[in-house]
Design an enzyme around this catalytic site. Structure first.
Site, mmCIF file in Angstrom:
data_model
loop_
_atom_site.group_PDB
_atom_site.id
_atom_site.type_symbol
_atom_site.label_atom_id
_atom_site.label_comp_id
_atom_site.label_asym_id
_atom_site.label_seq_id
_atom_site.Cartn_x
_atom_site.Cartn_y
_atom_site.Cartn_z
ATOM 1 N N LYS A 177 49.168 42.138 40.998
ATOM 2 C CA LYS A 177 49.721 43.394 40.484
ATOM 3 C C LYS A 177 48.722 44.132 39.599
ATOM 4 O O LYS A 177 48.803 45.342 39.460
ATOM 5 C CB LYS A 177 51.050 43.175 39.753
ATOM 6 C CG LYS A 177 51.042 42.110 38.703
ATOM 7 C CD LYS A 177 52.462 41.671 38.375
ATOM 8 C CE LYS A 177 52.513 40.467 37.457
ATOM 9 N NZ LYS A 177 52.214 39.204 38.119
ATOM 10 N N LYS A 221 43.064 38.474 46.676
ATOM 11 C CA LYS A 221 44.469 38.051 46.666
ATOM 12 C C LYS A 221 45.368 39.212 46.222
ATOM 13 O O LYS A 221 44.938 40.073 45.436
ATOM 14 C CB LYS A 221 44.681 36.804 45.786
ATOM 15 C CG LYS A 221 44.766 37.069 44.307
ATOM 16 C CD LYS A 221 45.472 35.934 43.555
ATOM 17 C CE LYS A 221 45.748 36.395 42.128
ATOM 18 N NZ LYS A 221 46.845 35.779 41.459
ATOM 19 N N LYS A 260 39.303 37.510 35.499
ATOM 20 C CA LYS A 260 40.114 38.390 34.638
ATOM 21 C C LYS A 260 39.292 39.037 33.529
ATOM 22 O O LYS A 260 39.654 40.100 33.033
ATOM 23 C CB LYS A 260 41.306 37.623 34.051
ATOM 24 C CG LYS A 260 42.338 37.283 35.123
ATOM 25 C CD LYS A 260 43.739 37.154 34.585
ATOM 26 C CE LYS A 260 44.727 37.061 35.732
ATOM 27 N NZ LYS A 260 46.104 36.955 35.349
#
Ligand code: AQP
Length: 334
Positions: free
Chosen positions: A200, A197, A115
């Site tokens: 969103k 994966k 992230k």
């Protein structure tokens, strides 16, 4: 004496729409197991603050997530459904557990690496500390089981380690939780890149099917999903895209064993046509219920108020014990 029912805790971020990865990896299992456990489901709005978030959209997304979970079948009688920020004990326990978790443990978390995307100097400190807040969420309620997708396995391992370390240091206080990760559905992949994966925030909207997508949007996304070379419909390691599509197919139709026979000689087109129908049929009732709940905003608001009250009634006495064990009480005379 009657044994206490196992307690389940799981959370979901109100960071925009939910997709079929969230649904098949987590939400659907929460709903299916609802009657067997003592359930606590949390909309983790404090976790959403780890990435830049507009206050107005965080508020709106929190309500959308509550409506989505209700539409997907979470029953507020069978489960406690609440918003993390409504129960202050989560933040307090996170700070206390920051003294138990180590910097090295957090540095090894792969989700932080993913992230932060290499921009470690500029992402928030909260993104680094996110797993400790997640540990607090879980162990605050003495959860036995945490039903999640595969991407959360490392965080649940951390929760186990931190709970055990706390118990050794301060005396037996927390239940050590176990992950509940299903063999199927725990990792739904992107429709545009089956090595990543479904998510969103990563990739374009074509990479995921949202629970709010219309029938025609779903059909278009399934038809445009990338496939592998060749034309044989099979789930093998050299066919990651087909493996993913067949995985979604089997989870939503509960039949896959005969798919090889059914699509023999027909190629990918026939599979995609059937898959689009299966996904449309699975998502439509959720989307329609979501619209009904959205037309009646007072309902979700009352569910969340009651859920917060029930969660607080568990969290408040637990934190009194934690504070006492850590030497944080008893110095002021009332
Ligand atoms: N692709 C997936 N396959 C199976 N399970 C998944 N989950 C998420 N993606 C998949 C599971 O959904 C639950 C809620 O996850 P979250 O709120 O932490 O959302 P997320 O993992 O942050 O979801 P996204 O879409 O990947 O969001 P962004 O892109 O914002 O990070 C968890 O149990 C998770 O395992």
């Amino acid at each position: 004496m009657a044994e206490r029912r196992k307690r389940v805790f799981s959370g979901i971020q109100p960071s925009g729409v939910s997709h079929i990865g969230n649904y098949l990896g987590a939400i659907r299992n929460w709903v299916a197991q609802q009657e067997s456990y003592d359930n606590i489901f949390c909309i983790v709005n404090l976790h959403a603050l780890t990435l830049p978030t507009e206050p107005a959209s965080l508020h709106a997304n929190t309500i959308t997530m509550a409506n989505t979970l209700l539409a997907a079948g979470i029953d507020p009688q069978a489960s406690i459904l609440f918003v993390q920020g409504d129960v202050r004990e989560h933040s307090e326990l996170c700070w206390l557990l920051n003294s138990v978790a180590t910097f090295g443990e957090l540095r090894r978390m792969t989700q932080f690496k993913d992230k932060s995307g290499g921009a470690e100097e500029s992402v928030s400190a909260a993104l680094f500390d996110y797993p400790v807040l997640q540990v607090a969420d879980i162990i605050l309620y003495d959860a036995d089981l945490v039903p999640v997708g595969e991407d959360q396995r490392q965080h649940i391992e951390l929760a186990r380690d931190v709970a055990q370390r706390f118990n050794r240091r301060y005396g037996d206080t927390f239940v050590v939780p176990a992950p509940d990760i299903k063999a199927n559905g725990a990792r739904i992949m992107s429709l545009e890149d089956p090595t990543k994966k479904m998510s969103k925030s990563a990739g374009s909207t074509g990479s995921y099917i949202a629970l709010t997508d219309t029938d025609s949007e779903i059909t278009k996304k399934v038809k445009r999903a990338v496939t592998d070379s060749g034309s044989e419909v099979k789930a093998t390691p050299d066919k990651p895209a087909l493996t993913n599509l067949l995985g979604i197919y089997s989870l939503l139709s509960n039949t896959v064993s005969r798919s090889r026979v059914r699509y023999a000689g027909k190629g990918y087109g026939a599979l995609k046509t059937d898959l689009a129908t299966i996904v449309v049929d699975a998502i439509r009732p959720i989307r329609e219920k979501l619209l009904e709940y959205e037309a009646n905003p007072d309902y979700a608001a009352s569910v969340l108020a009651e859920g917060a009250e029930r969660a607080r009634s568990l969290a408040t006495p637990k934190m009194e014990i934690v504070r006492e064990r850590m030497g944080l009480t008893g110095h002021a005379i009332r």
